[in-house]
Scaffold this motif. Structure first.
Motif, PDB file in Angstrom:
ATOM      1  N   VAL A 143      47.610  32.651  27.034  1.00 39.89           N
ATOM      2  CA  VAL A 143      48.195  32.599  28.373  1.00 39.89           C
ATOM      3  C   VAL A 143      47.307  33.337  29.368  1.00 39.89           C
ATOM      4  O   VAL A 143      47.123  32.887  30.495  1.00 39.89           O
ATOM      5  CB  VAL A 143      49.629  33.190  28.378  1.00 39.89           C
ATOM      6  CG1 VAL A 143      50.192  33.255  29.790  1.00 39.89           C
ATOM      7  CG2 VAL A 143      50.528  32.377  27.463  1.00 39.89           C
ATOM      8  N   VAL A 144      46.763  34.476  28.949  1.00 41.08           N
ATOM      9  CA  VAL A 144      45.918  35.281  29.831  1.00 41.08           C
ATOM     10  C   VAL A 144      44.565  35.547  29.168  1.00 41.08           C
ATOM     11  O   VAL A 144      44.409  35.421  27.960  1.00 41.08           O
ATOM     12  CB  VAL A 144      46.581  36.634  30.200  1.00 41.08           C
ATOM     13  CG1 VAL A 144      47.881  36.428  30.949  1.00 41.08           C
ATOM     14  CG2 VAL A 144      46.779  37.512  28.971  1.00 41.08           C
ATOM     15  N   LYS A 145      43.630  35.933  29.996  1.00 37.54           N
ATOM     16  CA  LYS A 145      42.333  36.425  29.531  1.00 37.54           C
ATOM     17  C   LYS A 145      42.087  37.741  30.242  1.00 37.54           C
ATOM     18  O   LYS A 145      42.795  38.069  31.203  1.00 37.54           O
ATOM     19  CB  LYS A 145      41.228  35.414  29.820  1.00 37.54           C
ATOM     20  CG  LYS A 145      41.080  35.049  31.285  1.00 37.54           C
ATOM     21  CD  LYS A 145      40.087  33.917  31.475  1.00 37.54           C
ATOM     22  CE  LYS A 145      40.050  33.521  32.949  1.00 37.54           C
ATOM     23  NZ  LYS A 145      39.215  32.359  33.166  1.00 37.54           N
ATOM     24  N   TYR A 146      41.121  38.506  29.752  1.00 40.56           N
ATOM     25  CA  TYR A 146      40.862  39.789  30.406  1.00 40.56           C
ATOM     26  C   TYR A 146      39.372  40.068  30.438  1.00 40.56           C
ATOM     27  O   TYR A 146      38.579  39.456  29.723  1.00 40.56           O
ATOM     28  CB  TYR A 146      41.608  40.932  29.715  1.00 40.56           C
ATOM     29  CG  TYR A 146      41.036  41.335  28.386  1.00 40.56           C
ATOM     30  CD1 TYR A 146      40.105  42.376  28.307  1.00 40.56           C
ATOM     31  CD2 TYR A 146      41.421  40.703  27.207  1.00 40.56           C
ATOM     32  CE1 TYR A 146      39.567  42.754  27.083  1.00 40.56           C
ATOM     33  CE2 TYR A 146      40.895  41.079  25.993  1.00 40.56           C
ATOM     34  CZ  TYR A 146      39.967  42.104  25.939  1.00 40.56           C
ATOM     35  OH  TYR A 146      39.428  42.473  24.736  1.00 40.56           O
ATOM     36  N   ARG A 147      39.048  41.003  31.296  1.00 42.11           N
ATOM     37  CA  ARG A 147      37.682  41.512  31.364  1.00 42.11           C
ATOM     38  C   ARG A 147      37.773  43.007  31.614  1.00 42.11           C
ATOM     39  O   ARG A 147      38.730  43.498  32.214  1.00 42.11           O
ATOM     40  CB  ARG A 147      36.874  40.806  32.453  1.00 42.11           C
ATOM     41  CG  ARG A 147      37.298  41.137  33.852  1.00 42.11           C
ATOM     42  CD  ARG A 147      36.418  40.472  34.912  1.00 42.11           C
ATOM     43  NE  ARG A 147      36.866  40.875  36.238  1.00 42.11           N
ATOM     44  CZ  ARG A 147      36.511  41.983  36.862  1.00 42.11           C
ATOM     45  NH1 ARG A 147      35.675  42.829  36.299  1.00 42.11           N
ATOM     46  NH2 ARG A 147      36.973  42.277  38.070  1.00 42.11           N
ATOM     47  N   LYS A 148      36.796  43.721  31.111  1.00 41.87           N
ATOM     48  CA  LYS A 148      36.731  45.168  31.318  1.00 41.87           C
ATOM     49  C   LYS A 148      35.731  45.454  32.431  1.00 41.87           C
ATOM     50  O   LYS A 148      34.704  44.815  32.537  1.00 41.87           O
ATOM     51  CB  LYS A 148      36.271  45.874  30.040  1.00 41.87           C
ATOM     52  CG  LYS A 148      37.251  45.827  28.890  1.00 41.87           C
ATOM     53  CD  LYS A 148      38.376  46.799  29.036  1.00 41.87           C
ATOM     54  CE  LYS A 148      37.918  48.206  28.765  1.00 41.87           C
ATOM     55  NZ  LYS A 148      38.953  49.186  28.698  1.00 41.87           N
ATOM     56  N   GLU A 149      36.100  46.407  33.260  1.00 37.43           N
ATOM     57  CA  GLU A 149      35.189  46.901  34.299  1.00 37.43           C
ATOM     58  C   GLU A 149      35.282  48.413  34.238  1.00 37.43           C
ATOM     59  O   GLU A 149      36.255  49.000  34.735  1.00 37.43           O
ATOM     60  CB  GLU A 149      35.601  46.364  35.670  1.00 37.43           C
ATOM     61  CG  GLU A 149      34.608  46.690  36.770  1.00 37.43           C
ATOM     62  CD  GLU A 149      34.981  46.038  38.084  1.00 37.43           C
ATOM     63  OE1 GLU A 149      35.220  46.788  39.052  1.00 37.43           O
ATOM     64  OE2 GLU A 149      35.066  44.789  38.128  1.00 37.43           O
ATOM     65  N   GLY A 150      34.312  49.021  33.609  1.00 32.01           N
ATOM     66  CA  GLY A 150      34.371  50.460  33.387  1.00 32.01           C
ATOM     67  C   GLY A 150      35.553  50.790  32.490  1.00 32.01           C
ATOM     68  O   GLY A 150      35.676  50.268  31.396  1.00 32.01           O
TER      69      GLY A 150
END
Length: 125
Positions: free
Chosen positions: A84-91
């Motif tokens: 349903v969702v995806k994610y990304r890391k930023e710091g």
């Protein structure tokens, strides 16, 4: 009082066989798992929130749905596992977004359907 079942048992063998064959070609278990993931009110709120904004961090989502970051993260992991969702890391931040526009369409269609069901029935003349 109307019964919502047939008064006799009979079926259209050709129709049943045709649909059973089509059913074998589809992965409805995956579909049911997707809807199961969205069936939780907080997860539905998360999906709706991500329809309103392209991307949100876990802390934003937690505040939007009125839940702890830990509980929100748990819901997000479930939504992630179901595609349903995806994610990304930023710091040190994790940003989530809907996996694709089909999820947005499901949410919009479900809301339209719910609103139609809530409309008072107009008597036919």
């Amino acid at each position: 009082m109307k019964k919502d079942t047939c008064d006799i048992y009979c079926y259209d063998k050709e129709k049943v066989n045709r649909i059973q064959n089509e059913l074998k070609k589809e992965n409805l278990k995956g579909v049911s798992q997707l809807f199961k993931a969205l069936a939780d009110e907080n997860r539905a709120k998360i999906a709706f929130s991500l329809c309103q904004d392209e991307e949100l961090c876990v802390c934003d989502i937690a505040n939007i749905i009125g839940s702890s970051v830990a509980t929100t993260s748990h819901h997000l992991r479930t939504l992630y596992k179901q595609g349903v969702v995806k994610y990304r890391k930023e710091g040190k931040l994790a940003f989530y977004s809907l996996d694709d526009d089909h999820i947005r369409q499901l949410i919009v269609i479900a809301l339209v359907h719910k609103k139609e069901m809530e409309k008072p029935c107009l008597s036919k003349k």
